[in-house]
Enzyme design. Sequence first.
Site, PDB file in Angstrom:
ATOM      1  N   CYS A   1       0.841  -1.205   0.000  1.00 41.16           N
ATOM      2  CA  CYS A   1       0.000   0.000   0.000  1.00 41.16           C
ATOM      3  C   CYS A   1       0.878   1.258   0.000  1.00 41.16           C
ATOM      4  O   CYS A   1       0.665   2.183  -0.782  1.00 41.16           O
ATOM      5  CB  CYS A   1      -0.935  -0.032   1.207  1.00 41.16           C
ATOM      6  SG  CYS A   1      -2.162   1.285   1.244  1.00 41.16           S
ATOM      7  N   CYS A   2       1.904   1.279   0.862  1.00 39.44           N
ATOM      8  CA  CYS A   2       2.812   2.434   0.891  1.00 39.44           C
ATOM      9  C   CYS A   2       3.584   2.563  -0.425  1.00 39.44           C
ATOM     10  O   CYS A   2       3.827   3.682  -0.889  1.00 39.44           O
ATOM     11  CB  CYS A   2       3.803   2.306   2.048  1.00 39.44           C
ATOM     12  SG  CYS A   2       3.192   2.812   3.655  1.00 39.44           S
TER      13      CYS A   2
ATOM     14  N   CYS B   1      -3.503   3.984   9.586  1.00 38.99           N
ATOM     15  CA  CYS B   1      -2.225   3.475  10.111  1.00 38.99           C
ATOM     16  C   CYS B   1      -1.647   4.371  11.197  1.00 38.99           C
ATOM     17  O   CYS B   1      -0.452   4.316  11.485  1.00 38.99           O
ATOM     18  CB  CYS B   1      -1.221   3.330   8.973  1.00 38.99           C
ATOM     19  SG  CYS B   1      -1.796   2.246   7.653  1.00 38.99           S
TER      20      CYS B   1
ATOM     21  N   CYS C   1       7.582   4.180   5.993  1.00 34.28           N
ATOM     22  CA  CYS C   1       6.716   3.938   4.839  1.00 34.28           C
ATOM     23  C   CYS C   1       7.506   3.615   3.566  1.00 34.28           C
ATOM     24  O   CYS C   1       6.920   3.292   2.541  1.00 34.28           O
ATOM     25  CB  CYS C   1       5.834   5.141   4.594  1.00 34.28           C
ATOM     26  SG  CYS C   1       6.744   6.679   4.504  1.00 34.28           S
TER      27      CYS C   1
ATOM     28  N   CYS D   1      -1.236   8.443   7.519  1.00 33.64           N
ATOM     29  CA  CYS D   1      -2.556   8.081   7.022  1.00 33.64           C
ATOM     30  C   CYS D   1      -3.448   7.625   8.184  1.00 33.64           C
ATOM     31  O   CYS D   1      -2.977   6.943   9.105  1.00 33.64           O
ATOM     32  CB  CYS D   1      -2.443   6.942   6.020  1.00 33.64           C
ATOM     33  SG  CYS D   1      -1.575   7.380   4.511  1.00 33.64           S
TER      34      CYS D   1
HETATM   35 FE1  SF4 Z   1      -1.429   2.747   2.939  1.00 30.85          FE
HETATM   36 FE2  SF4 Z   1      -1.143   3.031   5.599  1.00 30.85          FE
HETATM   37 FE3  SF4 Z   1       0.973   3.348   3.924  1.00 30.85          FE
HETATM   38 FE4  SF4 Z   1      -1.002   5.155   4.025  1.00 30.85          FE
HETATM   39  S1  SF4 Z   1       0.459   4.642   5.681  1.00 30.85           S
HETATM   40  S2  SF4 Z   1      -0.054   4.388   2.187  1.00 30.85           S
HETATM   41  S3  SF4 Z   1      -2.829   3.843   4.309  1.00 30.85           S
HETATM   42  S4  SF4 Z   1      -0.191   1.445   4.346  1.00 30.85           S
END
Ligand code: SF4
Length: 236
Positions: free
Chosen positions: A123-124, A209, A232, A206
Site C-alpha cells: 500500500c505504501c 495506520c 513507509c 494516514c
Molecule cells: Fe497505505 Fe497506511 Fe501506507 Fe497510508 S500509511 S499508504 S494507508 S499502508
Amino acid sequence: MTTIQADPATDDLKALAEQAGRDLEDASAPEILQWAAKTFGKRFCVTSSMEDAVVAHLASRAMPGVDVVFLDTGYHFPETIGTRDAVEAVMDVNVITLTPRQTVAEQDAEYGPKLHDRNPDLCCALRKVKPLEEGLAKYDAWATGLRRDESPTRANTPVVGWDEKRQKVKISPIARWTQDDVDAYVAEHGVLTNPLLMDGYTSVGCAPCTRRVLEGEDARAGRWAGRAKTECGLHE
Ligand code: SF4
C-alpha cells in the site's frame, strides 16, 4: 560556495552531498537551507507530511516561493488536508500535491479493500513511494523534516546525505533538533501545525495506520502500531 549546473552528473551530486554533510553538520537549519537554495535553486524542493509547517517555513525564508511537495495518499485525516490548504493560503511557498495513480476505490477493486491492513508495504509503495519517486524526478535535492530524536531508525540521519534510492541529495535541516526546538520555533514564529498534534498524536500519517501515542512511547509509536513496520519506504 559550490553551485551546480542543471542535470549534473550523479557522481558530482553524490560527492557534493557527502562533502556538504561533513561541512554542514554543525550549521543551523537556516544556514543549511540557504546553502540548498543557493546550490540547487529551482531544482530543490521541500517535502511535507503536513504534520507541521516548520521546514516549509524555514525553507520559505531561504527561498521564497519554494516548492513544497505533499503526498495525498487518499487516506489522510481531514485535519491534514486542512493544514495543507492553510499552508498554501498563508505561506510564501508553492504547494505541489502528488497523488497515486489509482484512487482508493480503484486500488480496492484491484487489490481488495483495506490493503493497508493486509499488506501495508505494498500500500505504501503504491500510494507513497512511487508517486514521490515520480514527483521528485525534476529535482536534484529534496528536504525533509526528519529528526534524529524521533526514533532509533532515524538516529543517524545526516543533515545532508545521498539518497541512493532516488539518486538525489537529501537534506534534513532539522535533523539535530529536539521536539523542544520544534515547539520553540512554532511558538516564536506562529508556524502552522496539524490540529491532531493537540489531540494526542505526535506523528501524523494516514488515518488507518496512525493512532495516538501512549505515555512513554516514542514519537512514532503510533504509526503502524502493532506491526514491525516503522517507515513507509520514503526514508529507507
Ligand atoms: Fe497505505 Fe497506511 Fe501506507 Fe497510508 S500509511 S499508504 S494507508 S499502508
